[in-house]
Design a protein around this motif. Structure first.
Motif, PDB file in Angstrom:
ATOM      1  N   VAL A 222     -49.289  -8.973  11.400  1.00 24.25           N
ATOM      2  CA  VAL A 222     -49.465  -7.645  10.798  1.00 24.25           C
ATOM      3  C   VAL A 222     -48.973  -7.712   9.354  1.00 24.25           C
ATOM      4  CG1 VAL A 222     -49.022  -5.172  11.038  1.00 24.25           C
ATOM      5  CG2 VAL A 222     -49.031  -6.624  13.075  1.00 24.25           C
ATOM      6  N   PRO A 223     -49.832  -8.149   8.437  1.00 21.73           N
ATOM      7  CA  PRO A 223     -49.411  -8.367   7.056  1.00 21.73           C
ATOM      8  C   PRO A 223     -48.983  -7.100   6.320  1.00 21.73           C
ATOM      9  CG  PRO A 223     -51.796  -8.602   7.271  1.00 21.73           C
ATOM     10  CD  PRO A 223     -51.247  -8.521   8.651  1.00 21.73           C
TER      11      PRO A 223
ATOM     12  N   TRP B  21     -38.303 -17.075   7.166  1.00 20.42           N
ATOM     13  CA  TRP B  21     -39.584 -17.414   6.543  1.00 20.42           C
ATOM     14  C   TRP B  21     -40.289 -16.146   6.050  1.00 20.42           C
ATOM     15  CZ3 TRP B  21     -42.487 -21.758   5.346  1.00 20.42           C
ATOM     16  CH2 TRP B  21     -43.840 -21.526   5.040  1.00 20.42           C
ATOM     17  N   TYR B  22     -40.165 -15.079   6.847  1.00 21.05           N
ATOM     18  CA  TYR B  22     -40.889 -13.847   6.547  1.00 21.05           C
ATOM     19  C   TYR B  22     -40.067 -12.792   5.808  1.00 21.05           C
ATOM     20  CZ  TYR B  22     -43.948 -15.515  10.352  1.00 21.05           C
ATOM     21  OH  TYR B  22     -44.786 -16.257  11.155  1.00 21.05           O
ATOM     22  N   ALA B  23     -38.758 -12.762   6.070  1.00 20.15           N
ATOM     23  CA  ALA B  23     -37.982 -11.599   5.644  1.00 20.15           C
ATOM     24  C   ALA B  23     -36.515 -11.928   5.418  1.00 20.15           C
ATOM     25  CB  ALA B  23     -38.092 -10.506   6.716  1.00 20.15           C
TER      26      ALA B  23
ATOM     27  N   HIS C  40     -40.442 -10.459   2.399  1.00 17.95           N
ATOM     28  CA  HIS C  40     -40.554 -10.938   1.026  1.00 17.95           C
ATOM     29  C   HIS C  40     -41.911 -11.614   0.851  1.00 17.95           C
ATOM     30  CE1 HIS C  40     -39.610 -14.718   2.952  1.00 17.95           C
ATOM     31  NE2 HIS C  40     -38.367 -14.356   3.225  1.00 17.95           N
ATOM     32  N   ASP C  41     -42.145 -12.177  -0.294  1.00 17.64           N
ATOM     33  CA  ASP C  41     -43.460 -12.749  -0.593  1.00 17.64           C
ATOM     34  C   ASP C  41     -43.747 -14.018   0.192  1.00 17.64           C
ATOM     35  OD1 ASP C  41     -44.007 -10.710  -2.340  1.00 17.64           O
ATOM     36  OD2 ASP C  41     -43.294 -11.803  -4.106  1.00 17.64           O
ATOM     37  N   GLY C  42     -42.732 -14.508   0.876  1.00 11.88           N
ATOM     38  CA  GLY C  42     -42.949 -15.696   1.694  1.00 11.88           C
ATOM     39  C   GLY C  42     -42.449 -16.953   1.020  1.00 11.88           C
ATOM     40  N   ILE C  43     -42.330 -17.988   1.807  1.00  8.66           N
ATOM     41  CA  ILE C  43     -41.875 -19.280   1.320  1.00  8.66           C
ATOM     42  C   ILE C  43     -43.096 -20.084   0.881  1.00  8.66           C
ATOM     43  CG2 ILE C  43     -40.543 -21.344   1.896  1.00  8.66           C
ATOM     44  CD1 ILE C  43     -38.952 -18.717   2.030  1.00  8.66           C
ATOM     45  N   ASN C  44     -42.968 -20.793  -0.207  1.00 12.40           N
ATOM     46  CA  ASN C  44     -44.081 -21.587  -0.724  1.00 12.40           C
ATOM     47  C   ASN C  44     -44.200 -22.888   0.069  1.00 12.40           C
ATOM     48  OD1 ASN C  44     -46.167 -22.515  -2.297  1.00 12.40           O
ATOM     49  ND2 ASN C  44     -44.827 -23.294  -3.915  1.00 12.40           N
ATOM     50  N   GLY C  45     -45.073 -22.877   1.063  1.00 12.28           N
ATOM     51  CA  GLY C  45     -45.242 -24.056   1.881  1.00 12.28           C
ATOM     52  C   GLY C  45     -46.175 -23.800   3.046  1.00 12.28           C
ATOM     53  N   ASP C  46     -46.318 -24.790   3.907  1.00  8.70           N
ATOM     54  CA  ASP C  46     -47.186 -24.725   5.074  1.00  8.70           C
ATOM     55  C   ASP C  46     -46.349 -24.232   6.265  1.00  8.70           C
ATOM     56  OD1 ASP C  46     -48.521 -25.439   7.514  1.00  8.70           O
ATOM     57  OD2 ASP C  46     -49.727 -26.901   6.425  1.00  8.70           O
ATOM     58  N   LYS C  47     -46.656 -23.039   6.731  1.00 10.61           N
ATOM     59  CA  LYS C  47     -45.841 -22.452   7.796  1.00 10.61           C
ATOM     60  C   LYS C  47     -45.924 -23.265   9.082  1.00 10.61           C
ATOM     61  CE  LYS C  47     -47.073 -18.940  10.359  1.00 10.61           C
ATOM     62  NZ  LYS C  47     -47.447 -17.593  10.855  1.00 10.61           N
TER      63      LYS C  47
ATOM     64  N   VAL D 101     -34.293 -22.389   5.299  1.00  6.21           N
ATOM     65  CA  VAL D 101     -35.731 -22.473   5.583  1.00  6.21           C
ATOM     66  C   VAL D 101     -36.442 -23.240   4.466  1.00  6.21           C
ATOM     67  CG1 VAL D 101     -36.272 -20.231   4.497  1.00  6.21           C
ATOM     68  CG2 VAL D 101     -37.778 -21.145   6.280  1.00  6.21           C
ATOM     69  N   GLU D 102     -35.935 -23.126   3.239  1.00  8.25           N
ATOM     70  CA  GLU D 102     -36.536 -23.879   2.131  1.00  8.25           C
ATOM     71  C   GLU D 102     -36.354 -25.384   2.326  1.00  8.25           C
ATOM     72  OE1 GLU D 102     -35.623 -19.777   0.620  1.00  8.25           O
ATOM     73  OE2 GLU D 102     -34.478 -21.299   1.723  1.00  8.25           O
ATOM     74  N   ASP D 103     -35.191 -25.789   2.856  1.00 10.17           N
ATOM     75  CA  ASP D 103     -34.964 -27.205   3.145  1.00 10.17           C
ATOM     76  C   ASP D 103     -35.991 -27.729   4.149  1.00 10.17           C
ATOM     77  OD1 ASP D 103     -32.681 -27.344   1.498  1.00 10.17           O
ATOM     78  OD2 ASP D 103     -31.351 -26.746   3.138  1.00 10.17           O
ATOM     79  N   PHE D 104     -36.207 -26.972   5.217  1.00 10.76           N
ATOM     80  CA  PHE D 104     -37.175 -27.388   6.233  1.00 10.76           C
ATOM     81  C   PHE D 104     -38.584 -27.475   5.635  1.00 10.76           C
ATOM     82  CE2 PHE D 104     -33.922 -25.700   9.245  1.00 10.76           C
ATOM     83  CZ  PHE D 104     -33.796 -26.831  10.035  1.00 10.76           C
TER      84      PHE D 104
END
Length: 282
Positions: free
Chosen positions: A139-140, A175-177, A206-213, A265-268
């Motif tokens: 639900v974006p 990742w999402y919030a 938030h705008d999300g993490i820059n990467g492949d979920k 989460v950024e490390d992962f």
């Protein structure tokens, strides 16, 4: 308008033949002060469209409608879903036109057309984490939320790296919030009284993490499947070998001797990005 008190909750349940079940995680709030506190803690904006999962007999629904926001309520129990509009018509007829009821499982129904912006819910303990993560993924339009969950789950969802209870729910929600603890709820405000304390978790997307979920979540799952092991050992299966895992982890700027519970989460995400697409897909 009138909110549901203890006598109202019991009378409604009796009329509907509802016997709260552990299978559905049903514990109904019967304290008006508590549901009003939940609504205040949700920090709703005037233009928010509220998604409520598991409205039950309608205690929180009425408080949300009282606040003035439209509510889309998703209820898996058919008798409860059918009765909710009647309850609102009786206790808050002036707000009845603001309620939409969707009968079904929140993990399966399509909520796109309703475009809810805020999740506010008393979530069944057994499905709280899957529901929150599923809704954030599908639900974006959601931009904030306030959920009541088992206190232990609240601690996990809001934990940071290094915490004893930091784990898969903590990282995936991040990742999402951005999440926060928003208070405790005593067992005495529920019927039947649960044997655990509840907690409130607030979050803002938030705008999300820059990467492949998908790739990142695979690394998170692997790291915490053996959480006491170092990343080098825990990610050996994911990478193909312990030596390859160490190479990828170092390339991401992370110490392979750390454990998953010490990573953000950024490390992962950086670790996941070190694998070529062909490798990541198996």
């Amino acid at each position: 308008m009138t909110l549901l008190g203890p006598a109202d909750v019991r009378q409604l349940a009796e009329r509907l033949g509802i016997r709260p079940t552990k299978q559905l995680g049903q514990n109904f709030v019967h304290d008006p002060n508590t549901v009003r506190r939940i609504v205040r803690a949700a920090e709703l904006a005037p233009d928010d469209v509220v998604l409520e999962v598991g409205p039950g007999l309608g205690s929180l629904t009425l408080a949300l409608l009282e606040h003035g926001n439209p509510v889309c309520a998703v209820e898996i129990d058919p008798p409860l879903a059918a009765a909710l509009p009647e309850t609102v018509a009786k206790f808050a007829p002036e707000h009845a036109d603001r309620l939409t009821v969707v009968a079904g499982d929140a993990l399966r129904v399509d909520l796109g057309e309703h475009a809810p912006t805020a999740l506010v819910a008393n979530l069944p303990y057994n499905v709280a984490v899957p529901v929150v993560l599923h809704l954030l993924a599908t639900v974006p339009s959601l931009r904030r939320g306030l959920v009541m969950v088992q206190k232990e789950v609240a601690d996990r969802l809001t934990a940071g790296p290094g915490s004893r209870v930091y784990g898969v729910p903590s990282v995936k929600l991040a990742w999402y919030a951005t999440a926060r603890q928003a208070g405790k709820v005593p067992a005495s405000v529920f019927w039947p009284v649960p044997n655990v304390e509840s907690g409130l978790v607030g979050f803002v997307t938030h705008d999300g993490i820059n990467g492949d979920k998908k790739a990142t979540f695979a690394v998170i799952d692997a790291a915490f499947a053996q959480r006491r092991k170092t990343l080098r050992a825990a990610l050996a299966g994911w990478a193909g070998s312990a030596a390859e895992a160490e190479t990828l982890i170092r390339a991401a700027g992370v110490d392979p001797g750390l454990r998953g519970e010490q990573l953000t989460v950024e490390d992962f995400t950086r670790i996941a990005s070190q694998r070529r697409p062909a490798e990541a897909s198996g």
